[in-house]
Every structure is written in C-alpha cells, then in structure tokens.
Design a protein around this motif. Structure first.
Motif, PDB file in Angstrom:
ATOM      1  N   LYS A 152     -11.746  37.529 -14.860  1.00 38.06           N
ATOM      2  CA  LYS A 152     -10.635  38.458 -14.667  1.00 38.06           C
ATOM      3  C   LYS A 152     -11.082  39.544 -13.704  1.00 38.06           C
ATOM      4  O   LYS A 152     -12.216  40.023 -13.783  1.00 38.06           O
ATOM      5  CB  LYS A 152     -10.227  39.083 -16.002  1.00 38.06           C
ATOM      6  N   CYS A 153     -10.223  39.918 -12.770  1.00 34.83           N
ATOM      7  CA  CYS A 153     -10.582  40.979 -11.842  1.00 34.83           C
ATOM      8  C   CYS A 153      -9.340  41.766 -11.457  1.00 34.83           C
ATOM      9  O   CYS A 153      -8.215  41.309 -11.649  1.00 34.83           O
ATOM     10  CB  CYS A 153     -11.266  40.421 -10.592  1.00 34.83           C
ATOM     11  N   ILE A 154      -9.562  42.960 -10.942  1.00 32.03           N
ATOM     12  CA  ILE A 154      -8.490  43.786 -10.420  1.00 32.03           C
ATOM     13  C   ILE A 154      -8.542  43.696  -8.900  1.00 32.03           C
ATOM     14  O   ILE A 154      -9.586  43.968  -8.293  1.00 32.03           O
ATOM     15  CB  ILE A 154      -8.619  45.250 -10.869  1.00 32.03           C
ATOM     16  N   HIS A 155      -7.448  43.266  -8.305  1.00 37.85           N
ATOM     17  CA  HIS A 155      -7.368  43.140  -6.849  1.00 37.85           C
ATOM     18  C   HIS A 155      -6.724  44.401  -6.292  1.00 37.85           C
ATOM     19  O   HIS A 155      -5.612  44.757  -6.648  1.00 37.85           O
ATOM     20  CB  HIS A 155      -6.535  41.917  -6.462  1.00 37.85           C
ATOM     21  N   SER A 156      -7.452  45.090  -5.442  1.00 34.80           N
ATOM     22  CA  SER A 156      -6.913  46.282  -4.799  1.00 34.80           C
ATOM     23  C   SER A 156      -7.556  46.396  -3.427  1.00 34.80           C
ATOM     24  O   SER A 156      -8.764  46.562  -3.314  1.00 34.80           O
ATOM     25  CB  SER A 156      -7.234  47.525  -5.634  1.00 34.80           C
ATOM     26  N   THR A 157      -6.765  46.240  -2.389  1.00 39.05           N
ATOM     27  CA  THR A 157      -7.326  46.254  -1.045  1.00 39.05           C
ATOM     28  C   THR A 157      -6.383  46.943  -0.076  1.00 39.05           C
ATOM     29  O   THR A 157      -5.160  46.829  -0.218  1.00 39.05           O
ATOM     30  CB  THR A 157      -7.615  44.819  -0.544  1.00 39.05           C
ATOM     31  N   MET A 174      -5.845  39.746 -11.660  1.00 35.69           N
ATOM     32  CA  MET A 174      -5.988  38.322 -11.369  1.00 35.69           C
ATOM     33  C   MET A 174      -6.873  37.638 -12.406  1.00 35.69           C
ATOM     34  O   MET A 174      -7.861  38.213 -12.858  1.00 35.69           O
ATOM     35  CB  MET A 174      -6.603  38.114  -9.987  1.00 35.69           C
ATOM     36  N   TYR A 175      -6.486  36.424 -12.747  1.00 38.26           N
ATOM     37  CA  TYR A 175      -7.293  35.586 -13.630  1.00 38.26           C
ATOM     38  C   TYR A 175      -7.670  34.323 -12.856  1.00 38.26           C
ATOM     39  O   TYR A 175      -6.791  33.620 -12.351  1.00 38.26           O
ATOM     40  CB  TYR A 175      -6.510  35.218 -14.890  1.00 38.26           C
TER      41      TYR A 175
END
Length: 276
Positions: free
Chosen positions: A29-34, A74-75
């Motif tokens: 699991k992650c946090i996508h921020s760009t 996101m998973y």
C-alpha cells in the motif's frame, strides 16, 4: 541517470522518469502524490487506486493516466502466482513544454471540454501496449537504457496519450506562459488562504480577465468552486486517513464556520463529515 532501490520484497528501478516496480509479497500500500503527470501500465498482478470515494481497478495490460498535484491511495497486489509488476512514466513540465513548442498547433483539437477527473483509465490500444512492452527488458537491473532511449520513450508516451483521449490535450499542456506563475501550483499551495480572485490573479502575474481565461483552460469549474472542492478533498483526507476531528479540520482547510463546512461536505460526498 539510473537509481536502483531494493528493499527486501520491493524492487524499484528509476530511469530518469521511467519507474519500474516489482513486488514479491502479496500486497503493498502506498500514497501517490506527485507534482507531475504520470502514465501507469500494469504488466502483471493487480492495482487498486482509491481517489477519495472512487475506486479504479487495473488488471494486467491496463493503463491509466494520473493527473499531477493529486493525492491518491494505491494498493499493489500480486494475483495468484503473478507478482505485481508496474511501469510508470513521469512527464516533467520541461519535457511537455519542449514537446508543445514543436507541435503543429493547427492539429490541436478545438473546443475540448476540460475534465476534472484525476485518473483516466485508458482504452487498450497497440500504441500503448508496444510502448510499455518495449520497456519490460529493463526489469533486469543488469540491462540499463540510455538517456536518449528513455527520452524517446517519454515522447512516445505523450503521443500515445494524445491519440488515446483528446481530453488530455488541455491537461498535458496546462502550464502557464514563462512569465506567469503556474496556476495549479499556486492554488494547490494556497487553497486554504482567504484570497480574492483579484489577489490570486495578481499573485500569479495576471489581470483578472486573463486569470479567468487561463483558469478555464485547466478546469470546467469556476475558481471559487475549485477552491471549495480542493478544501473538501483535503478535509476528507485529514478526517479519514489522519483521524483528525471536524473541529480541527474545517479551519485548517480554509472554511470559516463548521456549519458551512458540514453543508458543503455533505453536498459533495453524500454524508456529513461526522460520519467518517
């Protein structure tokens, strides 16, 4: 330049804007921020993208475009015996500016409706398939692409995006003119401030008329409605993911009273903020 990062069950390779990820455990699991636009292709496994109250699922062979300046959860899952393998391209503004400067402007479609979607799941097509399949050999860390090869692949990615969905034209080329401050960059950094439209226009190097015209190129919302939606999205994240209380959140994101905040929140999400 290539950067290699290996952490037990996770392998991530970064080739100057092209990222290849492989997971050997069941799920990550992650946090996508760009701050940049991203084109994501799933080679194997499964990917679930959570955008507030919306769920987008990608299976092997699926591709999605993710708009810049948004925060998503996101998973990344293995599926059966198939490990998660994903490839993503990051399109920096200098690459997009250079591409745009060389385009035949007469070929740009007119009157394209500006979309407010964050994630675009793209239809499968041979151009995107061949683009990403040509990158799969580089999952092997002993094989490294040249800088020139990576740059050509980024250009190929832009062409594939434009050919797949004309709504991506105004999104990919939404950067401001060089002497103007980028509108979305400024608004994402200052959405919680109590600024008039005249002040925002001035701070971004525009007249009010030019500000309104430029804003129409990046959103079909009015600036006021865009700011309210942005504040509500950030409030949602703080309430659900950070566990904050309503009384601590509404002021932080820019609302002046809890009643207005609660009414606006329920209108957007269908339930009051206290329900989270």
């Amino acid at each position: 330049m290539m950067e290699v990062q290996v952490e037990d069950q996770l392998k991530t390779l970064n080739y100057s804007g092209v990222f290849l990820s492989c997971f050997s455990d069941y799920s990550e699991k992650c946090i996508h921020s760009t701050p940049e636009h991203v084109l994501l292709y799933l080679y194997s496994g499964e990917q679930v993208i959570e955008d507030r109250n919306k769920i987008i699922k990608l299976q092997a062979g699926d591709c999605a475009f993710i708009r810049r300046d948004h925060r998503l959860k996101m998973y990344k899952n293995s599926k059966g015996e198939d490990l998660y393998k994903g490839i993503s391209m990051t399109f920096k503004r200098n690459v997009l500016r250079d591409f745009y400067s060389k385009m035949n402007k007469s070929e740009i479609p007119n009157k394209v409706k500006v979309s407010d979607k964050t994630v675009f799941k793209l239809e499968r097509n041979p151009a995107i398939e061949s683009l990403f399949q040509s990158l799969t050999p580089y999952f092997d860390r002993n094989i490294q692409p040249t800088e020139g090869f990576v740059h050509l692949k980024l250009l190929e990615g832009i062409y594939a995006l434009l050919n797949s969905n004309e709504q991506l034209y105004p999104i990919l080329f939404d950067f401001a003119e060089p002497w103007k401050i980028d509108l979305l960059g400024f608004l994402n950094n200052n959405y919680m401030e109590e600024l008039s439209m005249e002040q925002i226009a001035s701070f971004t190097g525009r007249s009010l008329a030019t500000f309104k015209r430029d804003f129409k190129k990046i959103s079909n919302l009015t600036p006021q409605k865009w700011l309210i939606r942005k504040r509500l999205e950030m409030a949602y994240i703080q309430l659900k993911e950070d566990g904050k209380k309503v009384k601590d959140v509404y002021l932080e994101v820019g609302f002046k009273n809890p009643s207005h905040f609660s009414t606006a929140f329920k209108k957007q999400y269908g339930f009051p903020p206290t329900a989270i």
